[in-house]
Design a protein around this motif. Structure first.
Motif, PDB file in Angstrom:
ATOM      1  N   UNK A 199       0.816  -1.220   0.000  1.00 25.22           N
ATOM      2  CA  UNK A 199       0.000   0.000   0.000  1.00 25.22           C
ATOM      3  C   UNK A 199       0.851   1.272   0.000  1.00 25.22           C
ATOM      4  N   UNK A 200       2.099   1.146  -0.379  1.00 24.33           N
ATOM      5  CA  UNK A 200       3.020   2.275  -0.306  1.00 24.33           C
ATOM      6  C   UNK A 200       2.541   3.482  -1.112  1.00 24.33           C
ATOM      7  N   UNK A 201       2.028   3.257  -2.302  1.00 27.72           N
ATOM      8  CA  UNK A 201       1.583   4.370  -3.138  1.00 27.72           C
ATOM      9  C   UNK A 201       0.420   5.116  -2.486  1.00 27.72           C
ATOM     10  N   UNK A 202      -0.523   4.379  -1.925  1.00 29.73           N
ATOM     11  CA  UNK A 202      -1.666   5.010  -1.265  1.00 29.73           C
ATOM     12  C   UNK A 202      -1.218   5.775  -0.022  1.00 29.73           C
ATOM     13  N   UNK A 203      -0.246   5.225   0.695  1.00 28.66           N
ATOM     14  CA  UNK A 203       0.260   5.892   1.892  1.00 28.66           C
ATOM     15  C   UNK A 203       0.980   7.191   1.524  1.00 28.66           C
ATOM     16  N   UNK A 204       1.824   7.151   0.509  1.00 29.78           N
ATOM     17  CA  UNK A 204       2.572   8.330   0.090  1.00 29.78           C
ATOM     18  C   UNK A 204       1.658   9.421  -0.461  1.00 29.78           C
ATOM     19  N   UNK A 205       0.524   9.044  -1.015  1.00 28.66           N
ATOM     20  CA  UNK A 205      -0.410  10.033  -1.564  1.00 28.66           C
ATOM     21  C   UNK A 205      -1.466  10.463  -0.549  1.00 28.66           C
ATOM     22  N   UNK A 206      -1.384   9.903   0.683  1.00 33.82           N
ATOM     23  CA  UNK A 206      -2.308  10.297   1.737  1.00 33.82           C
ATOM     24  C   UNK A 206      -3.688   9.685   1.614  1.00 33.82           C
TER      25      UNK A 206
END
Length: 448
Positions: A322-329
């Motif tokens: 879920x790194x992309x979702x985490x980095x995009x908030x």
């Protein structure tokens, strides 16, 4: 958000100082960890309640042992994430040299995650808040701003940790612990002010992360690290991504370790603990090995170790996934809720039993009730005396018990109240009880 900006070795208060780890024995982030380990606020955690009353003949966890275990789990989570990133992107070290320090950043943040918690566990927070909502502190509502009143009526250990780490107390370093920006960013689980917190619909608004005096502090941290701001908030941000790993390490430890302590104290039977942990450990394959162990403590130690290892691997994988979702908030739940269904169900079963059997155990409730009396009693004495213009001889004698670092020359009501809260919230369970008994005349100082 991007990792290049999120991982910063700049130190709070010493931003212009050049950092070069190449020939040093410790990285800047390892220095953070060591500063915390050797600090007085960290040492005091050994006499602060985790869940159960501090041990007599039976050892149970306190805030210090809990924090050390959380830091250990956090380091593993960060290291697994880095290894996965390096496996996926072989050139990552040249592009993001600080990524290999993620384990150290997370472990330092884990080490400090309970630094601001007062005595008597979470009931200590509630006791301080109740002085303002239900006690004599109600009289101060008209003397502070709405934002300051929200701080006082919802005392928050998370916000207090940031204050301890960055505030320049009288006679101390003006920059607090001077930790790196990344470590500071990773400890703020709820990046908003009290007046914008306590929103049950949004996970990272469930509580709040900084008091009003630290509002400019966190805003500067957020700008340095490139945290995403939220519209419609007085001052609200999305979390630093590493907060999710710190939170997961805490969730893993207290859920599993509370079962182990409950068994030691006879609150849960071995069979009850095994039924809860075995599904997380993979079930039947571990059964045969458990049967070779001669005592229940050894069996539970094995179950605990296997359960923690399973959850570490699963949470690190979820963070990567879920790194992309985490980095995009866009990631709006704890990592523990993003695991495989059987693990989520297993952890929910543990939480249910913990609430029913552990957190409502008689010894736990007794310490909570006592904590209310002690914390409220201390505030009833110190706050009026500190705020009073024409101090009596008693007031002056009482305030002489407050160390110099907690005195302030700020003219406003809030600043003075906050100074007393700094003093009282930093007390250990034993010191709070002893001071309460002495100033109330219940006991007298020893003449030895």
């Amino acid at each position: 958000m991007n990792w290049k900006q999120l991982l910063s070795a700049k130190r709070w208060g010493y931003e212009s100082r050049h950092t070069d780890d190449q020939h040093e024995a410790r990285s800047e982030f390892q220095r953070d960890y060591d500063r915390l380990i050797f600090s007085s606020p960290f040492r005091r955690l050994q006499n602060k309640t985790q869940v159960f009353p501090l041990p007599g003949s039976v050892f149970v966890h306190n805030r210090l042992t809990h924090s050390l275990e959380v830091a250990s789990v956090g380091r593993s989570l960060g290291r697994i994430f880095y290894n996965e990133m390096r496996r996926s992107f072989p050139m990552i070290d040249s592009e993001l040299p600080y990524l290999q320090e993620v384990g150290n950043i997370v472990s330092a943040a884990c080490l400090s995650h309970d630094l601001g918690n007062p005595a008597f566990g979470h009931s200590g927070e509630a006791a301080i808040s109740s002085y303002f909502t239900d006690g004599d502190g109600r009289a101060f509502k008209e003397r502070v701003s709405p934002e300051e009143w929200a701080d006082l009526t919802h005392f928050e250990g998370n916000a207090n940790a940031l204050r301890i780490l960055t505030h320049g107390f009288t006679g101390k370093d003006a920059h607090g612990f001077a930790l790196t920006y990344s470590t500071l960013g990773a400890i703020v689980k709820y990046p908003c002010a009290a007046i914008d917190g306590h929103d049950g619909r949004v996970h990272h608004r469930k509580k709040y992360g900084f008091f009003q005096p630290e509002r400019p502090t966190f805003e500067k941290i957020a700008r340095e690290l490139g945290l995403l701001s939220e519209s419609g908030r007085q001052l609200g941000y999305k979390r630093h991504p590493l907060v999710y790993l710190v939170e997961a390490a805490d969730d893993i430890c207290y859920n599993i370790i509370d079962l182990e302590d409950a068994h030691r104290l006879g609150i849960l039977t071995y069979e009850q603990v095994e039924d809860l942990l075995l599904p997380i450990c993979g079930g039947d394959p571990l059964k045969a090995r458990l049967e070779t162990l001669g005592d229940s403590d050894s069996r539970i130690s094995l179950l605990r170790a296997k359960a923690i290892n399973t959850l570490i691997v699963a949470c690190a994988q979820a963070f990567m996934q879920h790194q992309d979702a985490i980095l995009s908030g866009r990631f709006e739940k704890p990592l523990m809720e993003a695991l495989a269904r059987e693990l989520v169900d297993g952890m929910r079963a543990i939480e249910q039993v913990s609430v029913e059997k552990i957190y409502n155990a008689q010894s736990v409730v007794q310490i909570e009730v006592a904590g209310y009396k002690v914390m409220n009693g201390l505030l009833e004495e110190f706050i009026p005396s500190y705020l009073k213009e024409g101090k009596t001889k008693y007031d002056r004698k009482l305030l002489a018990l407050m160390p110099k670092q907690f005195h302030t020359d700020q003219p406003g009501t809030y600043g003075k109240v906050r100074s007393v809260l700094d003093f009282v919230s930093g007390m250990t369970d034993l010191y709070a009880v002893e001071l309460y008994r002495k100033i109330k005349g219940i006991s007298f100082p020893s003449l030895d």
